[in-house]
Design an enzyme around this catalytic site. Structure first.
Site, PDB file in Angstrom:
ATOM      1  N   ASN A  48       0.812  -1.225   0.000  1.00 24.79           N
ATOM      2  CA  ASN A  48       0.000   0.000   0.000  1.00 24.79           C
ATOM      3  C   ASN A  48       0.842   1.270   0.000  1.00 24.79           C
ATOM      4  OD1 ASN A  48      -2.415  -1.472   0.118  1.00 24.79           O
ATOM      5  ND2 ASN A  48      -2.315  -1.594   2.347  1.00 24.79           N
ATOM      6  N   HIS A 134     -14.309  -1.331   7.027  1.00 27.58           N
ATOM      7  CA  HIS A 134     -13.180  -2.084   7.560  1.00 27.58           C
ATOM      8  C   HIS A 134     -13.553  -2.898   8.798  1.00 27.58           C
ATOM      9  CE1 HIS A 134      -9.119  -2.692   9.321  1.00 27.58           C
ATOM     10  NE2 HIS A 134      -8.758  -2.730   8.048  1.00 27.58           N
ATOM     11  N   GLU A 176     -16.032   4.024   4.018  1.00 24.00           N
ATOM     12  CA  GLU A 176     -14.669   4.270   3.570  1.00 24.00           C
ATOM     13  C   GLU A 176     -14.723   5.203   2.369  1.00 24.00           C
ATOM     14  OE1 GLU A 176     -12.197   0.817   3.075  1.00 24.00           O
ATOM     15  OE2 GLU A 176     -13.189  -0.255   4.721  1.00 24.00           O
ATOM     16  N   SER A 180     -11.088  -0.834   0.640  1.00 20.38           N
ATOM     17  CA  SER A 180      -9.760  -1.442   0.632  1.00 20.38           C
ATOM     18  C   SER A 180      -9.663  -2.714  -0.178  1.00 20.38           C
ATOM     19  CB  SER A 180      -9.318  -1.727   2.075  1.00 20.38           C
ATOM     20  OG  SER A 180     -10.232  -2.609   2.708  1.00 20.38           O
ATOM     21  N   ASP A 205     -13.609   6.938   6.776  1.00 25.03           N
ATOM     22  CA  ASP A 205     -12.292   6.315   6.892  1.00 25.03           C
ATOM     23  C   ASP A 205     -11.637   6.429   5.518  1.00 25.03           C
ATOM     24  OD1 ASP A 205     -10.093   4.666   6.964  1.00 25.03           O
ATOM     25  OD2 ASP A 205     -11.154   2.892   7.663  1.00 25.03           O
ATOM     26  N   HIS A 208      -7.252   4.771   2.198  1.00 22.82           N
ATOM     27  CA  HIS A 208      -6.705   4.512   0.870  1.00 22.82           C
ATOM     28  C   HIS A 208      -6.922   5.668  -0.107  1.00 22.82           C
ATOM     29  CE1 HIS A 208      -5.742   0.315   1.806  1.00 22.82           C
ATOM     30  NE2 HIS A 208      -6.825   0.355   2.553  1.00 22.82           N
ATOM     31  N   LYS A 237      -0.245   3.980   4.344  1.00 28.39           N
ATOM     32  CA  LYS A 237      -0.457   3.763   2.917  1.00 28.39           C
ATOM     33  C   LYS A 237       0.365   4.793   2.134  1.00 28.39           C
ATOM     34  CE  LYS A 237      -3.807   1.194   4.701  1.00 28.39           C
ATOM     35  NZ  LYS A 237      -3.982   0.990   6.157  1.00 28.39           N
TER      36      LYS A 237
END
Length: 385
Positions: A48, A134, A176, A180, A205, A208, A237
């Site tokens: 990542n 997550h 998110e 992910s 969140d 990424h 990441k």
């Protein structure tokens, strides 16, 4: 059943369904985009470190200098003796950069997610979350006394139907920014609009998306032109390091300082790490060249797979995460093994991390990859599936 029997039975069941997890130590001194397992050098398409900043010279120098100045540890929890001027400087940098009144630094994204949910939610409150959020959020929701409902992934009409059922209660909607395992982006304007319409707060969140998307790498929310009530960013990441931060209002930060157990009872990250993270964030803001290279690599990869008839195996994603669906657990494991024999590291991801029947190769592209690397990946996939 005794403990030994229980453990052996459960481990055998994991192995039988091709879901057994193993850690494989790698040499830590091999720079991206390569990785070394047991003396075998592979091209790494499983990490990542999206911009390659884990080896950035300015960040390394900042960490080395701060380590000499501050030592190796913080010496306590943030509320006792662990919060230093280096931590304060990092939090102020993050708040100013990302447009919030306050930032709170945590040791990991897992801890930050749990701290927010368990610190905020009480028995009369409500959490509504995308089903693909997550595991840290799902676990915190299960531990919390709040009502917890999930809506199908990105099915916002289901969220719209749920919100009126909890009118008058403190409701938190969680998503998110970039998911992910699928690499797709949340429809943040729609989420934000639904939360405003029903008086709910939005928790994002953006592990990424942070550093990769938006102006100056501010993330998914900035790219979508909106601001969630609570933003969680992680440094493991695109920042190439470790740790996380919660961005929020002043009063929310004060509330979490009173009630977020992961903040109150955990040792603070070392001040040297805080100084290195500040340097990493400064580098992220200036990394438009790396973000452009990453976008170019993503487009080149998708075109390459289209030319060999494999594009239909990719889930729709415009981000660095490019999931390649294999189907069964064994098919994903076999493909990963063949790719490794071809000199490529691409991890197989299996249930329960992803839905049943959707075992996959989780391909991650970075700015450190060359076009030749991506051509080799496409050739490997063509031979492996």
């Amino acid at each position: 059943m005794n403990w030994h029997t229980r453990i052996h039975t459960d481990l055998a069941a994991q192995a039988a369904k091709q879901a057994y997890r193993r850690r494989t130590p790698r040499r830590a001194d091999v720079p991206p985009p390569e990785i070394d397992f047991d003396g075998t050098r592979l091209l790494n398409f499983g990490g990542n470190d999206y911009l390659g900043l884990s080896r950035d010279e300015s960040v390394i120098a900042a960490w080395q200098q701060a380590l000499s100045r501050f030592g190796s540890g913080s010496g306590g929890s943030p509320l006792v003796s662990g919060h230093t001027d280096a931590h304060e400087a990092l939090e102020q940098l993050l708040a100013g950069w990302l447009g919030y009144e306050r930032a709170l630094v945590f040791a990991s994204g897992y801890a930050a997610n749990q701290a927010v949910l368990l610190g905020l939610l009480g028995k009369n409150d409500v959490l509504l979350a995308d089903k693909y959020c997550h595991a840290s959020m799902q676990e915190a929701a299960a531990l919390s006394s709040a009502a917890f409902r999930r809506f199908a992934h990105q099915q916002y009409h289901q969220l719209a139907a749920l919100l009126p059922q909890y009118a008058g209660r403190c409701t938190l909607v969680a998503s998110e920014g970039v998911f992910s395992m699928d690499g797709d982006c949340a429809d943040l304007p729609r989420l934000h609009g639904l939360c405003r319409e029903h008086g709910a707060w939005l928790l994002l969140d953006d592990a990424h998306g942070f550093g990769v998307l938006g102006d100056e790498g501010k993330g998914s929310a900035a790219a979508a032109g909106m601001q969630p009530d609570i933003l969680i960013v992680t440094f493991g990441k695109a920042a190439g390091a470790m740790g996380a931060a919660v961005l929020c209002s002043h009063h929310t930060a004060e509330y979490l300082t009173q009630f977020a157990r992961h903040l109150v009872y955990s040792t603070a990250i070392p001040p040297a790490q805080a100084a290195a993270l500040a340097a990493a964030c400064t580098r992220l803001r200036q990394a438009d060249d790396l973000r452009a290279r990453l976008r170019s690599n993503i487009a080149y990869f998708q075109t390459a797979l289209g030319q060999i008839g494999l594009a239909e195996k990719l889930l729709p994603s415009s981000t660095a995460i490019q999931p390649f669906i294999c189907g069964s657990n064994q098919a994903a494991l076999d493909a990963a093994a063949r790719l490794r024999d071809f000199g490529l590291y691409v991890p197989a991801i299996r249930p329960p991390t992803v839905p049943m029947g959707q075992a996959r190769l989780r391909i991650t592209l970075t700015a450190a990859h060359s076009r030749a690397d991506i051509e080799r990946l496409a050739e490997g996939l063509h031979n492996a599936v």
